[in-house]
Structures are given as structure tokens and as C-alpha cells.
Scaffold this active site. Structure first.
Site, PDB file in Angstrom:
ATOM      1  N   ALA A 153     -10.134   1.383  -4.346  1.00 20.37           N
ATOM      2  CA  ALA A 153     -10.790   1.723  -3.080  1.00 20.37           C
ATOM      3  C   ALA A 153     -10.310   0.821  -1.955  1.00 20.37           C
ATOM      4  O   ALA A 153     -10.024   1.277  -0.837  1.00 20.37           O
ATOM      5  CB  ALA A 153     -12.309   1.604  -3.236  1.00 20.37           C
ATOM      6  N   TYR A 154     -10.200  -0.471  -2.242  1.00 19.94           N
ATOM      7  CA  TYR A 154      -9.727  -1.430  -1.234  1.00 19.94           C
ATOM      8  C   TYR A 154      -8.290  -1.127  -0.831  1.00 19.94           C
ATOM      9  O   TYR A 154      -7.956  -1.092   0.362  1.00 19.94           O
ATOM     10  CB  TYR A 154      -9.847  -2.838  -1.804  1.00 19.94           C
ATOM     11  CG  TYR A 154      -9.368  -3.945  -0.887  1.00 19.94           C
ATOM     12  CD1 TYR A 154      -9.980  -4.178   0.338  1.00 19.94           C
ATOM     13  CD2 TYR A 154      -8.317  -4.774  -1.276  1.00 19.94           C
ATOM     14  CE1 TYR A 154      -9.548  -5.204   1.172  1.00 19.94           C
ATOM     15  CE2 TYR A 154      -7.882  -5.801  -0.450  1.00 19.94           C
ATOM     16  CZ  TYR A 154      -8.499  -6.006   0.760  1.00 19.94           C
ATOM     17  OH  TYR A 154      -8.062  -7.028   1.585  1.00 19.94           O
ATOM     18  N   VAL A 155      -7.430  -0.879  -1.814  1.00 15.18           N
ATOM     19  CA  VAL A 155      -6.026  -0.598  -1.524  1.00 15.18           C
ATOM     20  C   VAL A 155      -5.882   0.680  -0.705  1.00 15.18           C
ATOM     21  O   VAL A 155      -4.994   0.779   0.155  1.00 15.18           O
ATOM     22  CB  VAL A 155      -5.216  -0.522  -2.828  1.00 15.18           C
ATOM     23  CG1 VAL A 155      -3.881   0.183  -2.618  1.00 15.18           C
ATOM     24  CG2 VAL A 155      -4.966  -1.927  -3.372  1.00 15.18           C
ATOM     25  N   THR A 157      -7.654   1.566   1.689  1.00 14.92           N
ATOM     26  CA  THR A 157      -7.815   1.205   3.102  1.00 14.92           C
ATOM     27  C   THR A 157      -6.588   0.470   3.622  1.00 14.92           C
ATOM     28  O   THR A 157      -6.165   0.673   4.768  1.00 14.92           O
ATOM     29  CB  THR A 157      -9.065   0.331   3.324  1.00 14.92           C
ATOM     30  OG1 THR A 157      -8.889  -0.977   2.780  1.00 14.92           O
ATOM     31  CG2 THR A 157     -10.299   0.969   2.722  1.00 14.92           C
TER      32      THR A 157
END
Length: 245
Positions: A153-155, A157
Site C-alpha cells: 500500500a505504501y509503495v 503511493t
């Protein structure tokens, strides 16, 4: 007000781990610096006062990076104080980890609001306002390449940040403004340590050939390079990660 020869930098998230190091580094290079914060006015003021105590010039500005009106007001405040803006460093961001299968979508939306919309809003203001010879430096993560589990999920973004950066660099053709992204590896900041046990921290540090976590100053040095002498580096993602594969 800064003199006409003084370069001016705005650092979003300037009271955080990497942001604070960037503020100090740019101030040491002679920049007048605006320390942006979203929620911790006292910490931002402390960073600004450190710069002033060292003989530099600094102010604080505030606003949600994803709010275009708030960020327009922040840019206005910097221009009013110092006469213009030469460098924008966009370190503001949040990180929540977890497997894609069970990831909380509210957390996903919060990350996208800050990391993607926030970077877009700040980049848009920078594109409109940076003076000739200026630089925009966004921040991604080496996890876009390392691709470790729980970072999905972070990647998502930060991959968006990289794509935005590469296109904006080309849209600003003829403006003499560079647009780049720094992609740090594991860096010893509060954001990195959040929700990680000692075993996880040690494992991530051990993945780096230099066998240590990065320090905020390591990233700040790369940012200073892009903000100053690196005029021939444009539309790039620089991986500042100690060799993390």
C-alpha cells in the site's frame, strides 16, 4: 527579508526526521528556509530557531499538504518573507504497513491523501512559483525497487510520486527548473521505527551492504546535491540507500 542573491527553500514536513535534517543542511548552504508543519507547531518553531541561532534565516509555515488553498497560503507566506522560492523539498508523508489482503482501506486512503495528493498539490505550487535555476525534490522510497512484503500500500503511493516527478520534469522544459525524487532506503527516523520490533529493524539494517540504517543526514546530503550543484540531474529517481537491492 532575504537579499536578492539569497536562495530560498521551502521544506514540507520540515519538523520531521528527514525534513529537519534537510532544513539544517540547506541552511548550512546559505539558504533562507521555510519550515513547514502540519500539526506540531512547537517542533517546527524549534527547528527554525536552531537555524536562526546558527546565523541563518528561517520561518515556519503550516497547512495540510493535500489542501490546495492551505498550501497556496504557505507559498504566499514564504514569498512575502523572502521574496521568492528557489527550492521546494517535499518530505511530508505517512507510512502504514500491512499485507494487501487485509490492509485497512481507511489507512490506504489517508496515505494516498498525504503522499499522492499532497505531493501533487505541492508540486503544482512549485511548478507555478519556482524561480529560474530552481529545483523541486520529492521523496519516494527504495521499497519501490526492493518490493518487500507489507509495503504494498505504501509503495503504491510512492510509485505515483516517482511517475509524477518524471513527467513534471519534462513539462517544465525551458524553465531551468529541475524536478527529481530521492528514494531513501531504511532511515533511522520515528516514521521508520513505528510498528517495528528490534528483530525487524536489525533485519532491514542487515540487508544494506553498508550494514547500517541510513541517517537523516545521509538523505539530506543527497537533497542538497539536487537543490544546488546538480543542474544536469533532472527527471531522475536517486536511490539513497547504502546499496539496498
Amino acid at each position: 527579508m532575504a537579499t536578492q542573491d539569497t536562495r530560498v527553500a521551502l521544506v514540507t514536513g520540515g519538523s520531521g526526521g528527514i525534513g529537519r535534517a534537510v532544513v539544517r543542511r540547506l541552511a548550512a548552504d546559505g539558504f533562507a528556509v521555510a519550515v513547514h508543519y502540519a500539526g506540531n507547531a512547537d517542533r517546527a518553531e524549534q527547528v527554525a530557531q536552531e537555524v536562526v541561532a546558527s546565523g541563518g534565516r528561517a520561518i515556519t509555515v503550516t497547512g495540510d499538504v493535500a489542501d490546495e488553498h492551505a498550501m497556496a497560503a504557505a507559498f504566499d507566506a514564504v514569498e512575502a518573507a523572502f521574496g521568492g522560492i528557489d527550492v521546494v523539498v517535499n518530505t511530508a508523508g505517512i507510512m502504514v504497513l500491512g499485507p494487501v489482503e487485509t490492509f485497512d482501506l481507511d489507512a490506504f486512503d489517508r496515505m494516498h491523501r498525504t503522499n499522492v495528493r499532497g505531493t501533487f498539490v505541492v508540486s503544482q505550487q512549485a511548478a507555478r512559483r519556482l524561480r529560474r535555476g530552481g529545483a523541486l525534490v520529492n521523496v519516494s522510497t527504495s521499497q519501490t525497487r526492493a518490493q518487500h512484503p507489507t509495503y504494498g500500500a505504501y509503495v503504491s503511493t510512492k510509485a505515483a510520486v516517482e511517475g509524477l516527478t518524471l513527467i513534471l520534469a519534462r513539462e517544465l522544459r525551458g524553465r531551468d527548473v529541475t524536478v527529481n525524487t530521492v528514494a531513501p532506503g531504511p532511515v533511522a527516523t520515528p516514521l521508520f521505527f513505528e510498528d517495528k520490533d528490534e528483530e525487524t529493524v536489525a533485519r532491514l539494517a542487515g540487508l544494506v551492504p553498508l550494514e547500517r540504517l541510513g541517517e537523516p543526514d545521509d538523505v539530506a546530503e543527497t537533497v542538497a546535491f539536487l537543490a544546488g550543484p546538480a543542474r544536469w540531474v533532472n527527471g531522475q529517481v536517486l536511490f539513497a540507500n547504502g546499496g539496498l537491492a
